[in-house]
Structures are given as structure tokens and as C-alpha cells.
Design an enzyme around this catalytic site. Sequence first.
Site, PDB file in Angstrom:
ATOM      1  N   TYR A 147       0.833  -1.252   0.069  1.00 45.32           N
ATOM      2  CA  TYR A 147       0.233  -0.201   0.154  1.00 45.32           C
ATOM      3  C   TYR A 147       1.145   1.513  -0.021  1.00 45.32           C
ATOM      4  CZ  TYR A 147      -3.705   2.854   1.911  1.00 45.32           C
ATOM      5  OH  TYR A 147      -4.866   3.983   2.058  1.00 45.32           O
ATOM      6  N   LYS A 151       1.062   4.006  -2.894  1.00 45.68           N
ATOM      7  CA  LYS A 151       0.521   5.281  -2.404  1.00 45.68           C
ATOM      8  C   LYS A 151       1.521   6.472  -2.660  1.00 45.68           C
ATOM      9  CE  LYS A 151      -3.852   4.010  -1.578  1.00 45.68           C
ATOM     10  NZ  LYS A 151      -5.409   5.069  -2.655  1.00 45.68           N
TER      11      LYS A 151
HETATM   12  P1  NDP Z   1     -13.568   1.773   0.509  1.00 43.24           P
HETATM   13  O1  NDP Z   1     -12.991   0.457   1.420  1.00 43.24           O
HETATM   14  O2  NDP Z   1     -14.840   2.373   2.140  1.00 43.24           O
HETATM   15  O3  NDP Z   1     -14.428   2.431  -0.056  1.00 43.24           O
HETATM   16  C1  NDP Z   1     -13.773   2.008  -1.491  1.00 43.24           C
HETATM   17  C2  NDP Z   1     -14.319   1.781  -2.573  1.00 43.24           C
HETATM   18  O4  NDP Z   1     -13.313   1.827  -3.675  1.00 43.24           O
HETATM   19  C3  NDP Z   1     -15.692   1.673  -3.019  1.00 43.24           C
HETATM   20  O5  NDP Z   1     -16.347   2.172  -3.588  1.00 43.24           O
HETATM   21  C4  NDP Z   1     -15.066   0.521  -3.552  1.00 43.24           C
HETATM   22  O6  NDP Z   1     -16.427  -0.514  -4.508  1.00 43.24           O
HETATM   23  C5  NDP Z   1     -14.224   1.014  -4.060  1.00 43.24           C
HETATM   24  N1  NDP Z   1     -13.344   0.047  -5.280  1.00 43.24           N
HETATM   25  C6  NDP Z   1     -12.704  -1.310  -4.457  1.00 43.24           C
HETATM   26  N2  NDP Z   1     -11.632  -1.722  -5.435  1.00 43.24           N
HETATM   27  C7  NDP Z   1     -12.233  -0.961  -6.270  1.00 43.24           C
HETATM   28  C8  NDP Z   1     -11.408  -1.385  -8.374  1.00 43.24           C
HETATM   29  N3  NDP Z   1     -11.101  -2.209  -8.627  1.00 43.24           N
HETATM   30  N4  NDP Z   1     -12.467  -0.841  -8.961  1.00 43.24           N
HETATM   31  C9  NDP Z   1     -12.828   0.358  -8.493  1.00 43.24           C
HETATM   32  N5  NDP Z   1     -13.366   0.819  -7.430  1.00 43.24           N
HETATM   33  C10 NDP Z   1     -12.965  -0.356  -6.718  1.00 43.24           C
HETATM   34  O7  NDP Z   1     -12.483   2.970   1.248  1.00 43.24           O
HETATM   35  P2  NDP Z   1     -11.901   4.433   1.674  1.00 43.24           P
HETATM   36  O8  NDP Z   1     -13.133   5.074   1.216  1.00 43.24           O
HETATM   37  O9  NDP Z   1     -11.356   4.596   3.268  1.00 43.24           O
HETATM   38  O10 NDP Z   1     -11.398   4.858   1.063  1.00 43.24           O
HETATM   39  C11 NDP Z   1     -11.170   5.532  -0.135  1.00 43.24           C
HETATM   40  C12 NDP Z   1      -9.860   5.845  -0.421  1.00 43.24           C
HETATM   41  O11 NDP Z   1      -8.782   6.999   0.151  1.00 43.24           O
HETATM   42  C13 NDP Z   1      -8.645   4.854  -1.456  1.00 43.24           C
HETATM   43  O12 NDP Z   1      -7.610   5.152  -2.290  1.00 43.24           O
HETATM   44  C14 NDP Z   1      -7.834   4.866   0.075  1.00 43.24           C
HETATM   45  O13 NDP Z   1      -6.413   3.897   0.009  1.00 43.24           O
HETATM   46  C15 NDP Z   1      -7.438   6.254   0.533  1.00 43.24           C
HETATM   47  N6  NDP Z   1      -6.791   6.567   2.019  1.00 43.24           N
HETATM   48  C16 NDP Z   1      -8.200   5.801   3.062  1.00 43.24           C
HETATM   49  C17 NDP Z   1      -7.632   6.098   4.452  1.00 43.24           C
HETATM   50  C18 NDP Z   1      -8.958   6.050   5.758  1.00 43.24           C
HETATM   51  O14 NDP Z   1      -8.309   6.276   5.957  1.00 43.24           O
HETATM   52  N7  NDP Z   1     -10.212   5.411   5.120  1.00 43.24           N
HETATM   53  C19 NDP Z   1      -6.679   7.193   4.761  1.00 43.24           C
HETATM   54  C20 NDP Z   1      -6.180   7.869   3.488  1.00 43.24           C
HETATM   55  C21 NDP Z   1      -6.302   7.129   2.135  1.00 43.24           C
HETATM   56  P3  NDP Z   1     -17.323  -1.739  -3.749  1.00 43.24           P
HETATM   57  O15 NDP Z   1     -17.850  -0.968  -3.340  1.00 43.24           O
HETATM   58  O16 NDP Z   1     -17.627  -2.342  -4.900  1.00 43.24           O
HETATM   59  O17 NDP Z   1     -16.684  -2.846  -3.303  1.00 43.24           O
END
Ligand code: NDP
Length: 241
Positions: A147, A151
Amino acid sequence: MGRVAVVTGGTRGIGHAISIALQRKGYRVAASYHGNDEAARQFQAETGIPVYKFDAGDWAQCEKAVAQITRDVGPIEVLVNNAGITRDGMLHRMTKENWDAVIRTNLDSVFNMTRLVIDSMRARSFGRIISISSINGRKGQMGQANYSAAKAGLLGFTKAVAQEGAAKGITVNVIAPGYIATEMVMAVPKDVLETKILPQIPVGRLGQAEEIARCVAFLAADDAGFITGACLDANGGQYMA
Ligand code: NDP
């Protein structure tokens, strides 16, 4: 009519908040997701935002989806690369499968989607590309070699493409959130959260998805044209680069 914005992973978590924030600002939003049909259905019913199911890590699926969104909503002017997953484990235990899955979903997806919209942005002399990195891409995190690498890769990608797009009105930026209260973080055991994570955050709390959405709306705006190749840290003071 508002500009067309696509949010990958726009149906849940941070992406959900980003989709809504952009819709409220008048953008015509399309949100993608991968597997959670129920969350996507509920999101669409609540917001009226069209949803598109495809794997952002798969070139051919992205190609089809971008063409479909362009037909349905219009040429994509704002791309938010938000889709991401974690598959944590110390490197000495990490499987090749978990390495590949994280690189594919968090980094290949950004190439796929950006490559597929860049020609049209260049032709229109306007574009906003905003990718969601992470504090752990900035500082590295034990148990997250895959990851952290993906990132951190977004930071290099952003700086390169920002230089390429600058003369064409295309800005390319990255946001590096700290710990945000989404399902991804709430899956961390409560005691780890309370004893290990919260004490490291000077503001003393997790961030809210809406706070990241606000950063996206700021960078997406027409009048944000002088900000490119930047990384906006939103982490409650946990890491100051
Ligand atoms: P969630 O797991 O809550 O949501 C992830 C979203 O991405 C979902 O809509 C999911 O779809 C979609 N997704 C996952 N895999 C794929 C794929 N292969 N193709 C298309 N869509 C995909 O994640 P977060 O909201 O927590 O995170 C969002 C972003 O922020 C990520 O990039 C994460 O790395 C980054 N981030 C998050 C942090 C946190 O504290 N939460 C901190 C720092 C960065 P589905 O609903 O169908 O599974």
C-alpha cells in the site's frame, strides 16, 4: 451545465462524500464501484448519481466504462482517482497475490483512468486530475509495503503528469489523507485504534470523509488552475512533510 466529474470508488466511504460534494457544487457526477451492488444501489437511489460497475485495475473494463460514461454524461473534465484497497501484512509474510492486488487497484487504476481521459482533456484544454494517496504513502507504514509503495507511486505519477498537462490547462494533484473514519479504518481493532493510532494524531480524532471531499472540491475548481503537481496533506497534524 456543470462540468463532468468521475469518482472511482465513488459509492462508499471517502468517495461517497466526494461524489456528493461535487454534485452540490453543480458538477455532473458519475461514480464507479467494483463489487458492492447493494451500497451502489442505495447510493444511486439517495443521490440520483449514476453508478458504473467495473474494475478500475483492469484496462479493458476501464476503456469500456470511460466510453460509456462519455456517452451517458459527457466528456470527463474532472477525474478523481479514489478507488483503493488494503491487503496488509509484514513483507516477510506478504503473498505475491496481495502485492499484485494492491498495486493493481491503487496504482494501475490511476494509470488506466488518467490515460483514458487525458486525450480528451488535452483536446478541450481543461482538466482536473485528483488522486487519493495516503499518509502512509508519504511516510511508509509497517505492514503496508504494498500500500505504501502504491500510494507513494501516485506522488511521482502526479508530478510527472502535472508537468505534461500544465500548458494544456490540466492540473494534476494528489491528496494524502490521514486516518479517516470509514469502513477501511473502522476495520482496525478498537484497541489498536485507541492506543496506537489516536495518540499519534495531534487534533485528537479521526478525520471525516467530508473533510477530504472539501479538499477535492477545492482542487477541482476552475479557479484552482495555479495549483498543480501538489500534494495536499489532510491528516490532523499526524505527519508534516
Ligand atoms: P472504502 O473501502 O470505504 O471504499 C472503497 C471504494 O473503492 C468502494 O466504492 C469500492 O467499491 C471501490 N473499489 C475498490 N476496489 C475497486 C476496484 N478494483 N475498482 C473500482 N472500484 C473499487 O475505502 P475508503 O473510502 O476508506 O478509501 C478511499 C480511498 O482513500 C482509497 O484510495 C484509500 O486508500 C484512501 N485512503 C483512505 C484512508 C482512510 O482512512 N479511510 C486514509 C488514506 C487514504 P465497492 O463498494 O464495490 O467495494
